[in-house]
Design an enzyme around this catalytic site. Structure first.
Site, PDB file in Angstrom:
ATOM      1  N   ASP A 163       9.065  -3.347  22.123  1.00 37.06           N
ATOM      2  CA  ASP A 163      10.422  -2.950  22.641  1.00 37.06           C
ATOM      3  C   ASP A 163      10.163  -1.292  22.382  1.00 37.06           C
ATOM      4  OD1 ASP A 163      11.190  -5.444  23.420  1.00 37.06           O
ATOM      5  OD2 ASP A 163      12.557  -5.502  21.625  1.00 37.06           O
ATOM      6  N   GLU A 171       7.814  -5.202  31.734  1.00 35.66           N
ATOM      7  CA  GLU A 171       7.043  -3.986  31.493  1.00 35.66           C
ATOM      8  C   GLU A 171       6.929  -3.168  32.869  1.00 35.66           C
ATOM      9  OE1 GLU A 171       3.746  -7.086  31.733  1.00 35.66           O
ATOM     10  OE2 GLU A 171       5.732  -6.879  31.258  1.00 35.66           O
ATOM     11  N   ASP A 190       3.437  -0.360  36.089  1.00 37.32           N
ATOM     12  CA  ASP A 190       3.369  -1.305  35.177  1.00 37.32           C
ATOM     13  C   ASP A 190       2.435  -1.018  33.853  1.00 37.32           C
ATOM     14  OD1 ASP A 190       3.608  -4.638  35.257  1.00 37.32           O
ATOM     15  OD2 ASP A 190       1.822  -4.145  34.184  1.00 37.32           O
ATOM     16  N   ILE A 191       2.831  -1.246  32.827  1.00 40.12           N
ATOM     17  CA  ILE A 191       2.113  -0.844  31.447  1.00 40.12           C
ATOM     18  C   ILE A 191       0.932  -1.757  31.491  1.00 40.12           C
ATOM     19  CG2 ILE A 191       2.128  -0.777  29.034  1.00 40.12           C
ATOM     20  CD1 ILE A 191       5.260  -0.304  29.064  1.00 40.12           C
TER      21      ILE A 191
END
Length: 248
Positions: free
Chosen positions: A134, A160, A117-118
């Site tokens: 994006d 994300e 996960d970012i």
């Protein structure tokens, strides 16, 4: 006779592209003209209007079948491919997990999952806009794919959130790969912005492999990585993994 000529034109789009279909139409057109010219002199030639009507019908059928086949392929692709990143999506993940679960019951092979996960991605959207968000997703997806082996399966399963499925891999190997992915993302700016990722790893094998538990354990490990400060890898050590490793 015309009905027999329609058969190859209907089936051509299933195996060949537009050029192949065009070549098929040209070949059949030449064949029709050759047959018309080769008719015994004692028999009257077919009217030119009949030949034109036949060729027109054959061409129309080939165009229609090509359009239908291409539409079917596009819809199938959209069903399993994420439109933004080009990665496989959650639907494709569910299908593959079903296959691996069935295979594991027979072969006993391990399966590992990496969930990533970012970090602070909401902040990226809030401060720089969704277009920048994006662009970050596209760049991160590219780096993940670049760091993976050709047979590793990568998915975008949320806004994300990404997931890597590793058939035949144990938790230690998956954790090592997750660290490579983490380093690849953090190495340089993505779309001009510095971002990091947190990763959770889980695994199971044989009859112990349950899809829901495998994913839940990876998510729990990811949660711990976030809680510990982000930009790190945490591997789950649930009883299912330990039991499988011990041959229980």
């Amino acid at each position: 006779t015309a009905s027999w000529l329609l058969v190859p034109l209907v089936t051509l789009p299933a195996r060949f592209g537009t050029r192949g279909v065009g070549a098929g139409v040209a070949f059949i057109g030449v064949l029709v003209l050759a047959i018309a010219i080769a008719i015994e002199p004692s028999q009257p030639l077919p009217p030119i209007s009949a030949l034109i009507a036949l060729l027109t019908t054959l061409t129309a059928v080939s165009v229609l079948s090509t359009a239908l086949m291409r539409s079917d392929v596009d819809h199938r692709t959209e069903a399993v491919i994420d439109g933004l990143t080009g990665m496989l999506n959650r639907r494709a993940l569910d299908q593959r997990l079903q296959e691996l679960t069935a295979q594991a019951l027979v072969s006993g092979q391990p399966v590992a999952v990496i969930t990533g996960d970012i970090d602070h991605f909401k902040r990226v959207n809030d401060e720089h806009g969704h277009a920048a968000g994006d662009a970050v997703l596209v760049e991160v997806a590219y780096r993940l794919r670049k760091a993976l082996r050709a047979f590793d399966l990568a998915y975008r399963v949320g806004g994300e959130e990404f997931l890597v499925l590793l058939p035949g891999a144990g938790v230690p190997d998956a954790a090592g790969l997750a660290e490579q992915l983490r380093a690849a993302v953090a190495a340089e700016p993505a779309a001009g912005l510095w971002v990091t990722m947190s990763f959770g790893v889980s695994g199971s094998a044989g009859p112990h492999l349950e899809r829901a538990r495998l994913l839940n354990e990876a998510d729990a490990a990811l949660y711990h990585a976030k809680a510990r400060g982000r930009n790190q890898v945490v591997a789950a050590t649930p009883p299912t993994v330990a039991g499988a490793a011990a041959g229980v």
